[in-house]
Motif scaffolding. Structure first.
Motif, short mmCIF file in Angstrom:
data_model
loop_
_atom_site.label_atom_id
_atom_site.label_comp_id
_atom_site.label_asym_id
_atom_site.label_seq_id
_atom_site.Cartn_x
_atom_site.Cartn_y
_atom_site.Cartn_z
N LEU A 97 0.77 -1.20 0.00
CA LEU A 97 -0.02 -0.15 0.22
C LEU A 97 0.67 1.38 0.01
O LEU A 97 0.39 2.29 -0.37
CB LEU A 97 -1.03 0.04 1.17
CG LEU A 97 -2.17 -1.03 1.10
CD1 LEU A 97 -2.74 -0.98 2.46
CD2 LEU A 97 -3.11 -0.64 0.10
N ARG A 100 0.20 5.27 0.35
CA ARG A 100 -1.24 5.31 0.31
C ARG A 100 -1.48 4.99 1.91
O ARG A 100 -2.35 5.43 2.72
CB ARG A 100 -2.01 4.03 -0.36
CG ARG A 100 -3.10 4.61 -1.29
CD ARG A 100 -4.28 5.45 -0.43
NE ARG A 100 -5.17 4.06 0.27
CZ ARG A 100 -5.21 4.19 1.48
NH1 ARG A 100 -4.40 4.79 2.37
NH2 ARG A 100 -5.98 3.22 2.14
N TRP A 101 -0.61 4.09 2.27
CA TRP A 101 -0.82 3.33 3.71
C TRP A 101 -0.37 4.48 4.92
O TRP A 101 -0.71 4.96 5.95
CB TRP A 101 -0.16 2.20 4.00
CG TRP A 101 0.28 1.64 5.49
CD1 TRP A 101 1.20 1.41 5.96
CD2 TRP A 101 -0.89 1.29 6.24
NE1 TRP A 101 1.14 0.78 7.20
CE2 TRP A 101 -0.05 0.72 7.54
CE3 TRP A 101 -2.12 1.17 6.47
CZ2 TRP A 101 -0.85 0.41 8.62
CZ3 TRP A 101 -3.01 1.11 7.47
CH2 TRP A 101 -2.21 0.65 8.52
N ILE A 104 -1.88 7.74 6.45
CA ILE A 104 -2.81 7.78 7.77
C ILE A 104 -1.70 8.86 8.81
O ILE A 104 -2.63 9.47 9.55
CB ILE A 104 -3.22 6.65 8.61
CG1 ILE A 104 -1.89 5.70 9.03
CG2 ILE A 104 -4.13 5.60 7.66
CD1 ILE A 104 -2.05 4.63 9.78
N THR A 145 -8.72 6.67 8.44
CA THR A 145 -7.88 5.96 9.18
C THR A 145 -8.30 4.49 9.39
O THR A 145 -7.98 3.70 9.35
CB THR A 145 -7.78 6.51 10.72
OG1 THR A 145 -7.07 8.18 10.26
CG2 THR A 145 -6.25 5.92 11.42
N TYR A 147 -10.70 2.96 7.76
CA TYR A 147 -10.68 2.54 6.21
C TYR A 147 -9.52 1.81 5.99
O TYR A 147 -9.06 0.65 5.62
CB TYR A 147 -11.34 3.55 5.27
CG TYR A 147 -11.03 3.24 3.86
CD1 TYR A 147 -11.72 2.24 3.18
CD2 TYR A 147 -9.90 3.71 3.32
CE1 TYR A 147 -11.34 1.90 1.97
CE2 TYR A 147 -9.58 3.48 2.04
CZ TYR A 147 -10.30 2.55 1.41
OH TYR A 147 -9.89 2.23 0.31
N SER A 148 -8.46 2.51 6.52
CA SER A 148 -7.05 2.24 5.80
C SER A 148 -6.50 1.03 6.64
O SER A 148 -5.86 0.24 6.16
CB SER A 148 -5.92 3.51 6.06
OG SER A 148 -6.33 4.39 5.47
N TRP A 149 -6.74 0.98 8.13
CA TRP A 149 -6.50 -0.12 8.92
C TRP A 149 -7.22 -1.68 8.38
O TRP A 149 -6.70 -2.36 8.12
CB TRP A 149 -6.96 0.03 10.21
CG TRP A 149 -5.74 0.69 11.01
CD1 TRP A 149 -5.62 1.90 11.42
CD2 TRP A 149 -4.61 0.35 11.36
NE1 TRP A 149 -4.72 2.40 11.86
CE2 TRP A 149 -3.75 1.32 12.02
CE3 TRP A 149 -3.96 -1.22 11.40
CZ2 TRP A 149 -2.48 1.13 12.46
CZ3 TRP A 149 -2.70 -0.98 11.99
CH2 TRP A 149 -2.12 -0.01 12.40
N GLU A 151 -8.39 -1.97 5.06
CA GLU A 151 -7.75 -2.28 3.82
C GLU A 151 -6.34 -2.91 4.00
O GLU A 151 -6.38 -4.05 3.38
CB GLU A 151 -7.76 -0.90 2.96
CG GLU A 151 -7.03 -0.94 1.64
CD GLU A 151 -6.76 0.31 1.27
OE1 GLU A 151 -6.38 1.34 1.95
OE2 GLU A 151 -6.97 0.70 -0.04
N ASN A 152 -5.61 -2.50 4.94
CA ASN A 152 -4.35 -3.06 5.29
C ASN A 152 -4.61 -4.54 5.73
O ASN A 152 -4.14 -5.39 5.20
CB ASN A 152 -3.57 -2.27 6.00
CG ASN A 152 -2.26 -2.85 6.49
OD1 ASN A 152 -1.24 -2.57 5.60
ND2 ASN A 152 -1.79 -3.44 7.48
N LEU A 172 -5.59 1.63 -4.11
CA LEU A 172 -6.63 1.26 -3.42
C LEU A 172 -6.81 -0.34 -3.38
O LEU A 172 -7.01 -0.84 -4.58
CB LEU A 172 -7.85 2.27 -3.59
CG LEU A 172 -8.08 3.36 -3.34
CD1 LEU A 172 -9.13 4.10 -3.98
CD2 LEU A 172 -7.65 3.78 -2.05
#
Ligand code: HEM
Length: 355
Positions: A97, A100-101, A104, A145, A147-149, A151-152, A172
């Motif tokens: 990611l 993008r990661w 956050i 934030t 959403y990112s967790w 997704e990761n 994404l």
């Protein structure tokens, strides 16, 4: 897995998993306050011109900077354990990611400034659209934030997608379970918020405030149940079977029992129109049990997708690396420092400390 969590693993894996789940549960309690709280504040700011004062939103607005700091700090412990437990999976997702990661970090810093800004007299003098933009902006930062967790996390457990994702150069990562999973996390945040704000307002909440808290909690519980069912539908059959395994199923029942206890506690308080310590205790204990139960089910889904034998060897190596004494001393020192800070703050509040 044929045994209840955290049994049936090697000693090192079982210990790391238990610590991970417990520390993650603490992070989730605080994160729930931030995510549901910032949504409530944003909505109250939008309605402010037509409605009167809102004790719930005013209290949360006051406490958001502190709770955001606490949520982030509480994220550090599970972050350490997730790296020990799933080193390869976690770092691979982080790297794939990429920036993008890492986004956050600036986003959380912006969120921090916005929640402080919401408390200032300066913003209260500004036009309504700007106040709404600040409140909605803070919520958007925390939603991004979360959403990112998610997704990761999903990318980390779907190794078969890694090379395709890397080759595509996409920023994404999407899977069908992403949206229901996020909806579940968002909805489940509200009952926790109600329980914590219930304690904060216990002595001054009037009947409408009590009812609003009960309504928030109940709506959150029903919406989370709906999102949970939706999420289950998006899972592949072997993953779904993992939820019904002896490893996870008792914890799903625990989470549901916690939800039922919360619902009962809020129905009683709705009817009596008063916040009562005993029932707030039931709602809080129910919320914590639900969070721990769901954290274990979440872990069972991940464990089902990994090669456990390879992981166990890594965990045994990590447990043998030493440092337990340094960790214990640092932990003890930190507890002492926190206790001393609380002691000083209480003395200041009681007016004992003079300039
Ligand atoms: C307001 C800010 C934050 C929000 C709203 C938030 C939200 C979330 C959510 C929704 C999840 C669950 C993801 C899933 O299971 O799908 C999660 C997991 C997690 N969060 Fe946070 N988080 C925040 C800040 C942080 C920070 C700053 C850290 C680290 C210092 C952190 C550490 C973790 C860890 C370690 C996990 C578990 C990851 C995994 O098991 O894959 N969080 N967070």
């Amino acid at each position: 897995m044929a045994e209840l969590f955290p049994f049936g693993f090697s000693a090192a894996t079982g210990a790391y998993l238990s610590l991970y789940v417990l520390t993650l549960a603490l992070h989730v309690v605080l994160m729930n306050y931030v995510i549901a709280g910032s949504a409530v504040v944003a909505l109250a700011t939008l309605r402010r011109r037509s409605a009167g004062p809102s004790p719930i939103a005013d209290t949360v607005r006051d406490w958001l900077p502190f709770s955001l700091g606490a949520a982030i700090t509480a994220g550090v412990a599970p972050l350490l354990f997730v790296q020990v437990l799933y080193e390869r999976q976690f770092y691979s997702a982080n790297l794939l990611l990429s920036h993008r990661w890492m986004a956050i970090l600036p986003v959380l810093i912006a969120g921090f400034y916005l929640v402080y800004l919401q408390k200032t007299g300066w913003i209260r003098q500004r036009p309504a659209w700007l106040r709404v933009a600040v409140a909605a902006g803070a919520f958007a930062c925390f939603a991004f934030t979360g959403y990112s967790w998610t997704e990761n996390h999903l990318l980390s457990i779907h190794e078969r997608d890694w090379s395709r994702f890397y080759a595509s150069g996409a920023l994404l990562y999407y899977r069908p379970e992403l949206i229901p999973r996020l909806l579940f996390a968002f909805a489940a945040a509200f009952p926790t918020l109600s329980a914590v704000v219930g304690w904060q307002l216990r002595r001054r909440a009037d009947a409408p405030t009590t009812r609003r808290l009960a309504l928030l909690a109940a709506l959150g519980l029903f919406a989370a149940a709906g999102a949970g069912v939706l999420y289950g539908e998006t899972l592949e059959a072997p993953t779904r079977a993992q939820v019904r395994s002896p490893l996870a199923f008792p914890y799903l029942v625990l989470a549901m029992a916690g939800a039922a206890a919360q619902l009962a506690a809020w129905v009683v308080q709705w009817r009596s129109q008063r916040l009562r310590a005993g029932w707030l205790g039931v709602a809080s204990a129910g919320a914590f049990l639900s969070i721990v139960g769901i954290a274990v089910v979440r872990e069972a889904l991940r464990l089902g997708s990994l090669d456990l034998a390879a992981l166990s060897a890594e965990h045994a190596r990590a447990a043998d690396a030493g440092g337990a004494m340094v960790f214990a001393v640092a932990l003890g020192l930190n507890f002492l420092l926190i206790a001393y800070t609380v002691f000083l703050a209480r003395r200041c509040r009681a007016g004992v400390v003079h300039e």
